[in-house]
Design a protein around this motif. Structure first.
Motif, PDB file in Angstrom:
ATOM      1  N   LEU A 265     -28.699 -23.764 -30.718  1.00 23.24           N
ATOM      2  CA  LEU A 265     -27.960 -24.921 -30.203  1.00 23.24           C
ATOM      3  C   LEU A 265     -27.540 -24.632 -28.769  1.00 23.24           C
ATOM      4  CD1 LEU A 265     -26.692 -27.695 -31.059  1.00 23.24           C
ATOM      5  CD2 LEU A 265     -24.568 -26.424 -31.448  1.00 23.24           C
ATOM      6  N   TRP A 266     -27.993 -25.460 -27.834  1.00 23.03           N
ATOM      7  CA  TRP A 266     -27.604 -25.344 -26.432  1.00 23.03           C
ATOM      8  C   TRP A 266     -26.475 -26.326 -26.173  1.00 23.03           C
ATOM      9  CZ3 TRP A 266     -29.513 -21.897 -22.804  1.00 23.03           C
ATOM     10  CH2 TRP A 266     -30.634 -21.158 -23.209  1.00 23.03           C
ATOM     11  N   ILE A 267     -25.424 -25.847 -25.545  1.00 17.22           N
ATOM     12  CA  ILE A 267     -24.204 -26.628 -25.328  1.00 17.22           C
ATOM     13  C   ILE A 267     -23.869 -26.602 -23.847  1.00 17.22           C
ATOM     14  CG2 ILE A 267     -21.757 -26.837 -25.938  1.00 17.22           C
ATOM     15  CD1 ILE A 267     -22.591 -24.764 -28.299  1.00 17.22           C
ATOM     16  N   SER A 268     -23.689 -27.783 -23.260  1.00 22.88           N
ATOM     17  CA  SER A 268     -23.174 -27.787 -21.881  1.00 22.88           C
ATOM     18  C   SER A 268     -21.659 -27.669 -21.956  1.00 22.88           C
ATOM     19  CB  SER A 268     -23.604 -29.047 -21.124  1.00 22.88           C
ATOM     20  OG  SER A 268     -23.052 -30.205 -21.690  1.00 22.88           O
ATOM     21  N   ASN A 269     -21.120 -26.762 -21.162  1.00 25.88           N
ATOM     22  CA  ASN A 269     -19.710 -26.381 -21.231  1.00 25.88           C
ATOM     23  C   ASN A 269     -19.188 -26.256 -19.806  1.00 25.88           C
ATOM     24  OD1 ASN A 269     -17.431 -25.388 -22.892  1.00 25.88           O
ATOM     25  ND2 ASN A 269     -17.818 -23.425 -21.906  1.00 25.88           N
ATOM     26  N   ARG A 270     -17.924 -26.618 -19.591  1.00 22.41           N
ATOM     27  CA  ARG A 270     -17.350 -26.587 -18.239  1.00 22.41           C
ATOM     28  C   ARG A 270     -18.190 -27.384 -17.253  1.00 22.41           C
ATOM     29  NH1 ARG A 270     -16.689 -20.877 -19.413  1.00 22.41           N
ATOM     30  NH2 ARG A 270     -14.496 -20.454 -19.827  1.00 22.41           N
ATOM     31  N   GLY A 271     -18.792 -28.468 -17.719  1.00 26.22           N
ATOM     32  CA  GLY A 271     -19.566 -29.326 -16.834  1.00 26.22           C
ATOM     33  C   GLY A 271     -21.004 -28.911 -16.694  1.00 26.22           C
ATOM     34  N   ASN A 272     -21.271 -27.693 -16.199  1.00 21.24           N
ATOM     35  CA  ASN A 272     -22.666 -27.314 -15.972  1.00 21.24           C
ATOM     36  C   ASN A 272     -23.007 -25.896 -16.442  1.00 21.24           C
ATOM     37  OD1 ASN A 272     -21.359 -25.855 -14.045  1.00 21.24           O
ATOM     38  ND2 ASN A 272     -22.207 -26.944 -12.298  1.00 21.24           N
ATOM     39  N   GLU A 273     -22.182 -25.330 -17.285  1.00 23.76           N
ATOM     40  CA  GLU A 273     -22.517 -24.051 -17.917  1.00 23.76           C
ATOM     41  C   GLU A 273     -23.324 -24.339 -19.178  1.00 23.76           C
ATOM     42  OE1 GLU A 273     -19.824 -20.261 -18.528  1.00 23.76           O
ATOM     43  OE2 GLU A 273     -19.409 -21.756 -20.074  1.00 23.76           O
ATOM     44  N   LEU A 274     -24.355 -23.555 -19.428  1.00 22.28           N
ATOM     45  CA  LEU A 274     -25.181 -23.720 -20.620  1.00 22.28           C
ATOM     46  C   LEU A 274     -24.976 -22.520 -21.543  1.00 22.28           C
ATOM     47  CD1 LEU A 274     -28.514 -25.090 -19.136  1.00 22.28           C
ATOM     48  CD2 LEU A 274     -27.002 -26.271 -20.737  1.00 22.28           C
ATOM     49  N   ILE A 275     -24.612 -22.813 -22.792  1.00 19.94           N
ATOM     50  CA  ILE A 275     -24.349 -21.786 -23.801  1.00 19.94           C
ATOM     51  C   ILE A 275     -25.380 -21.927 -24.904  1.00 19.94           C
ATOM     52  CG2 ILE A 275     -22.711 -21.074 -25.589  1.00 19.94           C
ATOM     53  CD1 ILE A 275     -20.463 -21.943 -23.769  1.00 19.94           C
ATOM     54  N   ARG A 276     -25.960 -20.800 -25.323  1.00 15.82           N
ATOM     55  CA  ARG A 276     -26.900 -20.813 -26.454  1.00 15.82           C
ATOM     56  C   ARG A 276     -26.220 -20.209 -27.678  1.00 15.82           C
ATOM     57  NH1 ARG A 276     -32.368 -17.837 -25.410  1.00 15.82           N
ATOM     58  NH2 ARG A 276     -31.103 -15.988 -25.783  1.00 15.82           N
ATOM     59  N   MET A 277     -26.086 -21.031 -28.732  1.00 14.36           N
ATOM     60  CA  MET A 277     -25.423 -20.600 -29.963  1.00 14.36           C
ATOM     61  C   MET A 277     -26.449 -20.502 -31.097  1.00 14.36           C
ATOM     62  SD  MET A 277     -22.486 -22.548 -32.199  1.00 14.36           S
ATOM     63  CE  MET A 277     -21.176 -22.364 -30.991  1.00 14.36           C
ATOM     64  N   VAL A 278     -26.339 -19.457 -31.898  1.00 16.12           N
ATOM     65  CA  VAL A 278     -27.231 -19.241 -33.039  1.00 16.12           C
ATOM     66  C   VAL A 278     -26.809 -20.164 -34.182  1.00 16.12           C
ATOM     67  CG1 VAL A 278     -28.006 -17.567 -34.756  1.00 16.12           C
ATOM     68  CG2 VAL A 278     -27.624 -16.844 -32.379  1.00 16.12           C
ATOM     69  N   THR A 279     -27.757 -20.937 -34.726  1.00 12.39           N
ATOM     70  CA  THR A 279     -27.463 -21.777 -35.894  1.00 12.39           C
ATOM     71  C   THR A 279     -28.205 -21.315 -37.140  1.00 12.39           C
ATOM     72  OG1 THR A 279     -29.270 -23.370 -35.556  1.00 12.39           O
ATOM     73  CG2 THR A 279     -27.199 -23.778 -34.372  1.00 12.39           C
ATOM     74  N   ASP A 280     -29.296 -20.575 -36.966  1.00 12.85           N
ATOM     75  CA  ASP A 280     -30.139 -20.156 -38.085  1.00 12.85           C
ATOM     76  C   ASP A 280     -29.482 -19.002 -38.842  1.00 12.85           C
ATOM     77  OD1 ASP A 280     -32.191 -19.577 -39.827  1.00 12.85           O
ATOM     78  OD2 ASP A 280     -33.751 -19.563 -38.299  1.00 12.85           O
TER      79      ASP A 280
END
Length: 199
Positions: free
Chosen positions: A136-151
């Motif tokens: 799961l890729w999440i835009s955070n703080r406007g333009n930060e991209l975070i990759r979160m494990v969902t599997d």
């Protein structure tokens, strides 16, 4: 539609479909209407309908101070939703994971930063997309991209963050910084192509 809820005050704000063509809908139960007493605080409700309009789960009344922003349905028909709490100079927000049966499995409010090892709060998470590996890729703080494990079938803990990058200059709410640099642009949409590249 929803017991005890005045349908004249219900406004859909987001809709997504799952693999069975069921529709997940987020509605806002509005705070004010002409000539009516206001509802305070306003609230948001998650609903699920079949393709022929049958309600499939009990309505999910989200807690106060939850402001849904983006919503997607994964390959297991679970729902992921960002909560972007309006704020000024405050770190706020979270990511919800909801089962296909309408159970809130997790509200992720913070994560271990992969570079610093520090516990870090989400800050206005907004757009989300799944890549070809179910991250799961999440835009955070406007333009930060975070990759979160969902599997849950890999050797990394579910909900852990394993990569962070910025798309441009970091978002700043501070007025002095805005006066010097101008307001930064936030990520307004995310997509992933078949080569697993974010767009």
């Amino acid at each position: 539609l929803i017991d005890g809820v005045d349908t004249k005050r219900v406004h859909p704000i987001k809709i997504e479909t799952d693999r069975s063509n069921n529709a997940w809908v987020v509605v806002m139960y509005d705070q004010s209407m002409p000539y009516e007493p206001p509802i305070s605080p306003e609230m948001y409700i998650v609903l699920k309908f079949s393709s022929d309009g049958q309600q499939l789960i009990d309505p999910i009344f989200l807690p106060n101070n939850v402001y849904p922003h983006d919503l997607l349905v994964d390959g297991f028909d679970d729902v992921w939703m960002t909560n972007t709490i309006p704020s000024n100079n405050r770190t706020t927000g979270s990511v919800f994971h909801i089962s296909k049966n309408g159970q809130i499995l997790k509200e992720v409010k913070d994560y271990i930063h992969p570079s610093t090892g520090m516990v870090t709060q989400f800050d206005k998470p907004s757009q989300i997309i799944l890549d070809m590996e179910d991250n799961l890729w999440i835009s955070n703080r406007g333009n930060e991209l975070i990759r979160m494990v969902t599997d849950t079938k890999i050797n990394k803990p579910q909900y852990s963050v394993d990569f962070i990058t910025n798309a441009g200059l970091r978002w700043v709410d501070d007025q002095a910084a805005i006066d010097v640099h101008g307001r930064r642009s936030a990520i307004e949409a995310l997509s992933c192509d078949s080569d697993n590249r974010l767009v």
